[in-house]
Scaffold this motif. Structure first.
Motif, PDB file in Angstrom:
ATOM      1  N   ARG A  88       1.598  -3.146  -3.941  1.00 20.07           N
ATOM      2  CA  ARG A  88       0.179  -2.813  -3.791  1.00 20.07           C
ATOM      3  C   ARG A  88      -0.368  -3.363  -2.468  1.00 20.07           C
ATOM      4  O   ARG A  88      -1.066  -2.660  -1.731  1.00 20.07           O
ATOM      5  N   TYR A  89      -0.029  -4.607  -2.149  1.00 20.32           N
ATOM      6  CA  TYR A  89      -0.479  -5.253  -0.914  1.00 20.32           C
ATOM      7  C   TYR A  89      -0.013  -4.482   0.326  1.00 20.32           C
ATOM      8  O   TYR A  89      -0.808  -4.187   1.218  1.00 20.32           O
ATOM      9  N   LEU A  90       1.272  -4.152   0.374  1.00 12.73           N
ATOM     10  CA  LEU A  90       1.823  -3.445   1.528  1.00 12.73           C
ATOM     11  C   LEU A  90       1.225  -2.050   1.667  1.00 12.73           C
ATOM     12  O   LEU A  90       0.858  -1.625   2.770  1.00 12.73           O
ATOM     13  N   ASN A  91       1.117  -1.326   0.569  1.00 11.37           N
ATOM     14  CA  ASN A  91       0.592   0.038   0.637  1.00 11.37           C
ATOM     15  C   ASN A  91      -0.891   0.068   0.988  1.00 11.37           C
ATOM     16  O   ASN A  91      -1.334   0.948   1.730  1.00 11.37           O
ATOM     17  N   GLN A  92      -1.658  -0.899   0.504  1.00  7.09           N
ATOM     18  CA  GLN A  92      -3.077  -0.956   0.873  1.00  7.09           C
ATOM     19  C   GLN A  92      -3.240  -1.298   2.349  1.00  7.09           C
ATOM     20  O   GLN A  92      -4.106  -0.741   3.020  1.00  7.09           O
ATOM     21  N   ALA A  93      -2.405  -2.182   2.857  1.00  6.18           N
ATOM     22  CA  ALA A  93      -2.473  -2.536   4.276  1.00  6.18           C
ATOM     23  C   ALA A  93      -2.083  -1.346   5.152  1.00  6.18           C
ATOM     24  O   ALA A  93      -2.692  -1.113   6.202  1.00  6.18           O
ATOM     25  N   MET A  94      -1.092  -0.573   4.724  1.00  6.20           N
ATOM     26  CA  MET A  94      -0.645   0.565   5.513  1.00  6.20           C
ATOM     27  C   MET A  94      -1.573   1.768   5.400  1.00  6.20           C
ATOM     28  O   MET A  94      -1.587   2.622   6.277  1.00  6.20           O
ATOM     29  N   GLU A  95      -2.350   1.821   4.356  1.00  6.64           N
ATOM     30  CA  GLU A  95      -3.261   2.953   4.156  1.00  6.64           C
ATOM     31  C   GLU A  95      -4.232   3.105   5.324  1.00  6.64           C
ATOM     32  O   GLU A  95      -4.563   4.221   5.725  1.00  6.64           O
ATOM     33  N   ALA A  96      -4.661   1.998   5.894  1.00  9.99           N
ATOM     34  CA  ALA A  96      -5.642   2.022   6.985  1.00  9.99           C
ATOM     35  C   ALA A  96      -5.006   2.328   8.344  1.00  9.99           C
ATOM     36  O   ALA A  96      -5.718   2.622   9.295  1.00  9.99           O
ATOM     37  N   ASP A 128       3.877 -14.571   5.270  1.00  8.61           N
ATOM     38  CA  ASP A 128       2.486 -14.106   5.217  1.00  8.61           C
ATOM     39  C   ASP A 128       2.187 -13.396   3.896  1.00  8.61           C
ATOM     40  O   ASP A 128       1.098 -13.551   3.341  1.00  8.61           O
ATOM     41  N   ILE A 129       3.138 -12.632   3.411  1.00  6.82           N
ATOM     42  CA  ILE A 129       2.973 -11.959   2.122  1.00  6.82           C
ATOM     43  C   ILE A 129       2.855 -12.996   1.015  1.00  6.82           C
ATOM     44  O   ILE A 129       1.990 -12.896   0.135  1.00  6.82           O
ATOM     45  N   LEU A 148       2.339 -16.448  -3.827  1.00  4.82           N
ATOM     46  CA  LEU A 148       3.655 -16.389  -4.456  1.00  4.82           C
ATOM     47  C   LEU A 148       4.526 -17.529  -3.941  1.00  4.82           C
ATOM     48  O   LEU A 148       4.357 -17.990  -2.804  1.00  4.82           O
ATOM     49  N   ASP A 149       5.485 -17.921  -4.746  1.00  9.76           N
ATOM     50  CA  ASP A 149       6.506 -18.864  -4.326  1.00  9.76           C
ATOM     51  C   ASP A 149       7.299 -18.224  -3.184  1.00  9.76           C
ATOM     52  O   ASP A 149       7.611 -17.028  -3.233  1.00  9.76           O
ATOM     53  N   ASP A 150       7.621 -19.014  -2.169  1.00 10.88           N
ATOM     54  CA  ASP A 150       8.336 -18.472  -1.003  1.00 10.88           C
ATOM     55  C   ASP A 150       9.675 -17.840  -1.376  1.00 10.88           C
ATOM     56  O   ASP A 150      10.035 -16.794  -0.841  1.00 10.88           O
ATOM     57  N   ASP A 151      10.417 -18.464  -2.279  1.00 11.95           N
ATOM     58  CA  ASP A 151      11.717 -17.911  -2.677  1.00 11.95           C
ATOM     59  C   ASP A 151      11.570 -16.581  -3.408  1.00 11.95           C
ATOM     60  O   ASP A 151      12.338 -15.648  -3.190  1.00 11.95           O
ATOM     61  N   LEU A 152      10.571 -16.506  -4.274  1.00 11.89           N
ATOM     62  CA  LEU A 152      10.315 -15.255  -5.001  1.00 11.89           C
ATOM     63  C   LEU A 152       9.925 -14.153  -4.025  1.00 11.89           C
ATOM     64  O   LEU A 152      10.451 -13.040  -4.085  1.00 11.89           O
ATOM     65  N   ASN A 187      13.381 -11.961   7.148  1.00 10.96           N
ATOM     66  CA  ASN A 187      12.100 -12.586   7.486  1.00 10.96           C
ATOM     67  C   ASN A 187      10.903 -11.709   7.181  1.00 10.96           C
ATOM     68  O   ASN A 187       9.770 -12.144   7.318  1.00 10.96           O
ATOM     69  N   GLY A 188      11.138 -10.482   6.819  1.00 13.20           N
ATOM     70  CA  GLY A 188      10.045  -9.575   6.554  1.00 13.20           C
ATOM     71  C   GLY A 188      10.514  -8.136   6.509  1.00 13.20           C
ATOM     72  O   GLY A 188      11.699  -7.865   6.344  1.00 13.20           O
ATOM     73  N   VAL A 189       9.553  -7.240   6.682  1.00 17.04           N
ATOM     74  CA  VAL A 189       9.863  -5.822   6.619  1.00 17.04           C
ATOM     75  C   VAL A 189       8.956  -5.081   7.609  1.00 17.04           C
ATOM     76  O   VAL A 189       7.812  -5.466   7.819  1.00 17.04           O
ATOM     77  N   THR A 190       9.496  -4.030   8.220  1.00 19.00           N
ATOM     78  CA  THR A 190       8.716  -3.169   9.100  1.00 19.00           C
ATOM     79  C   THR A 190       8.523  -1.840   8.385  1.00 19.00           C
ATOM     80  O   THR A 190       9.481  -1.255   7.872  1.00 19.00           O
ATOM     81  N   ILE A 191       7.276  -1.403   8.366  1.00 24.34           N
ATOM     82  CA  ILE A 191       6.923  -0.164   7.670  1.00 24.34           C
ATOM     83  C   ILE A 191       6.273   0.781   8.668  1.00 24.34           C
ATOM     84  O   ILE A 191       5.421   0.378   9.458  1.00 24.34           O
ATOM     85  N   ARG A 192       6.671   2.033   8.618  1.00 27.84           N
ATOM     86  CA  ARG A 192       6.113   3.055   9.500  1.00 27.84           C
ATOM     87  C   ARG A 192       5.366   4.075   8.664  1.00 27.84           C
ATOM     88  O   ARG A 192       5.843   4.517   7.622  1.00 27.84           O
ATOM     89  N   LYS A 193       4.193   4.428   9.135  1.00 28.89           N
ATOM     90  CA  LYS A 193       3.424   5.467   8.466  1.00 28.89           C
ATOM     91  C   LYS A 193       3.793   6.798   9.113  1.00 28.89           C
ATOM     92  O   LYS A 193       3.564   7.016  10.295  1.00 28.89           O
ATOM     93  N   ALA A 194       4.392   7.668   8.342  1.00 29.39           N
ATOM     94  CA  ALA A 194       4.854   8.957   8.853  1.00 29.39           C
ATOM     95  C   ALA A 194       3.669   9.806   9.299  1.00 29.39           C
ATOM     96  O   ALA A 194       2.535   9.587   8.897  1.00 29.39           O
TER      97      ALA A 194
END
Length: 96
Positions: free
Chosen positions: A36-44, A57-58, A64-68, A81-88
């Motif tokens: 939900r967090y990632l998709n809401q951030a990418m929506e804009a 940062d997430i 959340l616990d860092d390991d989780l 270390n993270g993920v890169t997301i592209r909006k098509a």
């Protein structure tokens, strides 16, 4: 690189072990929150843009616990270390 909208993998456990089922429910709740967090951030974001999200940062944003958070984000695109997301959509052009 993943494309928007992002689907975060869930824990598919279907056994009878109650302790394992509680862990599964906790993991899946956190995975849903990350999705939900990632998709809401990418929506804009405008079409064609890419954005990087760091695991730390997430974890902070969602408390959340860092390991989780690391296990969840690793499941998205195997990034440590993270993920890169592209909006098509429209391709970005290089202006010179």
């Amino acid at each position: 690189m993943k494309t928007y909208p992002v689907r975060v993998p869930r824990d598919p456990y279907s056994g009878r072990n109650d302790a394992r089922r509680r862990k599964q429910a906790s993991f899946n709740d956190a995975a849903q929150a990350v999705e939900r967090y990632l998709n809401q951030a990418m929506e804009a974001e405008p079409a064609g843009n890419a954005r990087e999200f760091l695991t730390v940062d997430i974890a902070r944003a969602l408390h959340l616990d860092d390991d989780l958070a690391d296990r969840i984000v690793f499941g998205i695109d195997c990034g440590h270390n993270g993920v890169t997301i592209r909006k098509a959509g429209e391709e970005r052009t290089n202006e010179r």
